[in-house]
Write a protein that holds these residues in place. Structure first.
Motif, PDB file in Angstrom:
ATOM      1  N   ILE A  33      36.014  -5.224  24.611  1.00 42.47           N
ATOM      2  CA  ILE A  33      36.544  -6.555  24.332  1.00 42.47           C
ATOM      3  C   ILE A  33      36.434  -7.339  25.628  1.00 42.47           C
ATOM      4  CG2 ILE A  33      38.535  -7.960  23.693  1.00 42.47           C
ATOM      5  CD1 ILE A  33      39.646  -5.625  22.144  1.00 42.47           C
ATOM      6  N   VAL A  34      35.679  -8.423  25.606  1.00 44.32           N
ATOM      7  CA  VAL A  34      35.556  -9.300  26.766  1.00 44.32           C
ATOM      8  C   VAL A  34      36.132 -10.656  26.380  1.00 44.32           C
ATOM      9  CG1 VAL A  34      33.975 -10.486  28.332  1.00 44.32           C
ATOM     10  CG2 VAL A  34      33.568  -8.093  27.715  1.00 44.32           C
ATOM     11  N   ALA A  35      37.051 -11.146  27.184  1.00 42.48           N
ATOM     12  CA  ALA A  35      37.696 -12.432  26.918  1.00 42.48           C
ATOM     13  C   ALA A  35      36.996 -13.531  27.707  1.00 42.48           C
ATOM     14  CB  ALA A  35      39.172 -12.369  27.302  1.00 42.48           C
ATOM     15  N   LEU A  36      36.738 -14.643  27.036  1.00 40.72           N
ATOM     16  CA  LEU A  36      36.200 -15.847  27.666  1.00 40.72           C
ATOM     17  C   LEU A  36      37.297 -16.893  27.556  1.00 40.72           C
ATOM     18  CD1 LEU A  36      33.527 -16.832  28.956  1.00 40.72           C
ATOM     19  CD2 LEU A  36      32.883 -17.718  26.709  1.00 40.72           C
ATOM     20  N   LEU A  37      37.874 -17.253  28.699  1.00 42.10           N
ATOM     21  CA  LEU A  37      39.141 -17.969  28.714  1.00 42.10           C
ATOM     22  C   LEU A  37      39.008 -19.308  29.411  1.00 42.10           C
ATOM     23  CD1 LEU A  37      41.056 -14.815  29.926  1.00 42.10           C
ATOM     24  CD2 LEU A  37      41.103 -15.702  27.594  1.00 42.10           C
ATOM     25  N   GLY A  38      39.888 -20.230  29.024  1.00 35.34           N
ATOM     26  CA  GLY A  38      39.910 -21.529  29.672  1.00 35.34           C
ATOM     27  C   GLY A  38      40.595 -22.551  28.802  1.00 35.34           C
ATOM     28  N   ALA A  39      40.886 -23.691  29.397  1.00 36.22           N
ATOM     29  CA  ALA A  39      41.569 -24.771  28.695  1.00 36.22           C
ATOM     30  C   ALA A  39      40.583 -25.518  27.811  1.00 36.22           C
ATOM     31  CB  ALA A  39      42.206 -25.718  29.712  1.00 36.22           C
ATOM     32  N   ASN A  40      41.096 -26.493  27.037  1.00 38.48           N
ATOM     33  CA  ASN A  40      40.226 -27.368  26.252  1.00 38.48           C
ATOM     34  C   ASN A  40      39.221 -28.046  27.163  1.00 38.48           C
ATOM     35  OD1 ASN A  40      41.127 -27.041  23.614  1.00 38.48           O
ATOM     36  ND2 ASN A  40      42.785 -28.514  23.864  1.00 38.48           N
ATOM     37  N   GLY A  41      37.960 -28.110  26.717  1.00 37.25           N
ATOM     38  CA  GLY A  41      36.926 -28.766  27.496  1.00 37.25           C
ATOM     39  C   GLY A  41      36.325 -27.924  28.595  1.00 37.25           C
ATOM     40  N   ALA A  42      36.694 -26.646  28.654  1.00 38.78           N
ATOM     41  CA  ALA A  42      36.166 -25.780  29.714  1.00 38.78           C
ATOM     42  C   ALA A  42      34.738 -25.334  29.455  1.00 38.78           C
ATOM     43  CB  ALA A  42      37.072 -24.556  29.887  1.00 38.78           C
ATOM     44  N   GLY A  43      34.266 -25.466  28.209  1.00 36.06           N
ATOM     45  CA  GLY A  43      32.902 -25.055  27.882  1.00 36.06           C
ATOM     46  C   GLY A  43      32.810 -23.796  27.055  1.00 36.06           C
ATOM     47  N   LYS A  44      33.943 -23.321  26.567  1.00 30.68           N
ATOM     48  CA  LYS A  44      33.954 -22.056  25.830  1.00 30.68           C
ATOM     49  C   LYS A  44      33.175 -22.163  24.516  1.00 30.68           C
ATOM     50  CE  LYS A  44      38.431 -21.702  25.363  1.00 30.68           C
ATOM     51  NZ  LYS A  44      38.719 -23.107  25.740  1.00 30.68           N
ATOM     52  N   SER A  45      33.512 -23.168  23.709  1.00 33.55           N
ATOM     53  CA  SER A  45      32.872 -23.286  22.397  1.00 33.55           C
ATOM     54  C   SER A  45      31.384 -23.604  22.516  1.00 33.55           C
ATOM     55  CB  SER A  45      33.582 -24.348  21.551  1.00 33.55           C
ATOM     56  OG  SER A  45      34.868 -23.897  21.156  1.00 33.55           O
ATOM     57  N   THR A  46      31.015 -24.412  23.504  1.00 37.74           N
ATOM     58  CA  THR A  46      29.593 -24.685  23.720  1.00 37.74           C
ATOM     59  C   THR A  46      28.854 -23.403  24.056  1.00 37.74           C
ATOM     60  OG1 THR A  46      30.063 -26.933  24.484  1.00 37.74           O
ATOM     61  CG2 THR A  46      27.944 -25.985  25.116  1.00 37.74           C
ATOM     62  N   THR A  47      29.470 -22.564  24.865  1.00 38.49           N
ATOM     63  CA  THR A  47      28.844 -21.293  25.237  1.00 38.49           C
ATOM     64  C   THR A  47      28.603 -20.420  24.015  1.00 38.49           C
ATOM     65  OG1 THR A  47      29.829 -21.333  27.452  1.00 38.49           O
ATOM     66  CG2 THR A  47      29.117 -19.193  26.606  1.00 38.49           C
ATOM     67  N   VAL A  48      29.616 -20.260  23.172  1.00 36.07           N
ATOM     68  CA  VAL A  48      29.447 -19.358  22.037  1.00 36.07           C
ATOM     69  C   VAL A  48      28.502 -19.943  20.986  1.00 36.07           C
ATOM     70  CG1 VAL A  48      31.649 -18.202  22.424  1.00 36.07           C
ATOM     71  CG2 VAL A  48      31.544 -20.121  20.831  1.00 36.07           C
TER      72      VAL A  48
END
Length: 237
Positions: A33-48
């Motif tokens: 399990i690898v967590a990709l963490l950050g606040a809104n606008g950090a780029g998480k959803s774009t990455t996935v």
């Protein structure tokens, strides 16, 4: 890389010239399990979305199981063994639980569907009780379980969960994270994209913190939970 491993190197993406993700690199080994963490606008959803084939990276590479899948369309990515459970659940509200699940198995042979359905109902007994119910009439937590179960119907080797706890009550969130740990113990790799750092890092083997589209910190779940910067910036401590 190990067979079934995800290797992300130097990913970048911009919207109308504004960089949303820049030089993002990380790995997910089989069974992690690898967590990709950050606040809104950090780029998480774009990455996935790039990992899932929804967006094509403007720079960088994505390899899965030793195969380059950079820029591959989403249906090809699913067939390679990666399933995205998107933010907001996105179940089909006017279809029943069973119908939603069958859609998740569209890449599998029809003969596999009953076995996969039984497995989903074993893992999510509440869905078994509601198999004939319209998905749109269920609670947010039940819809999230359905979204995850639908993703599992494709028999992925890696499942990407984008903000699965968003909008859920604390008790439901705790149950959800227990379920994520359970499917991981069964051998499934998980990329967990979350704002809920505390719950995520408690079950994650490793984590990466994104800020303004870049990875600013990485470590084991316990290391990040104990880090002063993480505790101040994200946990309010």
């Amino acid at each position: 890389m190990t067979e079934g491993a995800l290797e992300v190197a130097g990913l970048a993406y911009a919207y109308d010239g504004a960089l949303a993700v820049r030089n993002v690199s990380f790995t997910v080994e089989p069974g992690e399990i690898v967590a990709l963490l950050g606040a809104n606008g950090a780029g998480k959803s774009t990455t996935v979305k790039m990992l899932a084939g929804v967006l094509r990276p403007q720079h960088g590479t994505i390899r899965f199981g030793g195969r380059d899948i950079t820029g591959a369309p989403s249906h090809v990515v699913v067939r390679q063994g990666i399933t995205l459970v998107p933010e907001g659940r996105l179940v089909f509200p006017q279809m029943t639980v069973a119908e939603n699940l069958r859609l998740g198995a569209h890449t599998r042979e029809r003969s596999r569907v009953p076995t996969l359905m039984d497995r989903a109902f074993d893992l999510f007994p509440r869905l078994a009780e509601r198999r004939g119910q319209l998905a749109g009439s269920m609670s947010g937590g039940e819809q999230q379980m359905l979204a995850i179960a639908r993703g599992l119907m494709a028999e992925p080797r890696l499942i990407i969960l984008d903000e699965p706890s968003l909008g859920l009550m604390p008790k439901v969130t705790q149950e959800l994270f227990r379920l994520i740990a359970t499917i991981n113990r069964d051998g499934l790799s998980v990329l967990l994209v979350e704002q809920n750092l505390h719950q995520s890092l408690r079950i994650a083997h490793r984590g990466h913190v994104l800020e303004k589209g870049e990875v600013v910190m990485a470590g084991t779940g316990q290391e990040l939970l104990a880090d002063d910067y993480v505790r101040r910036a994200f946990l309010g401590r």
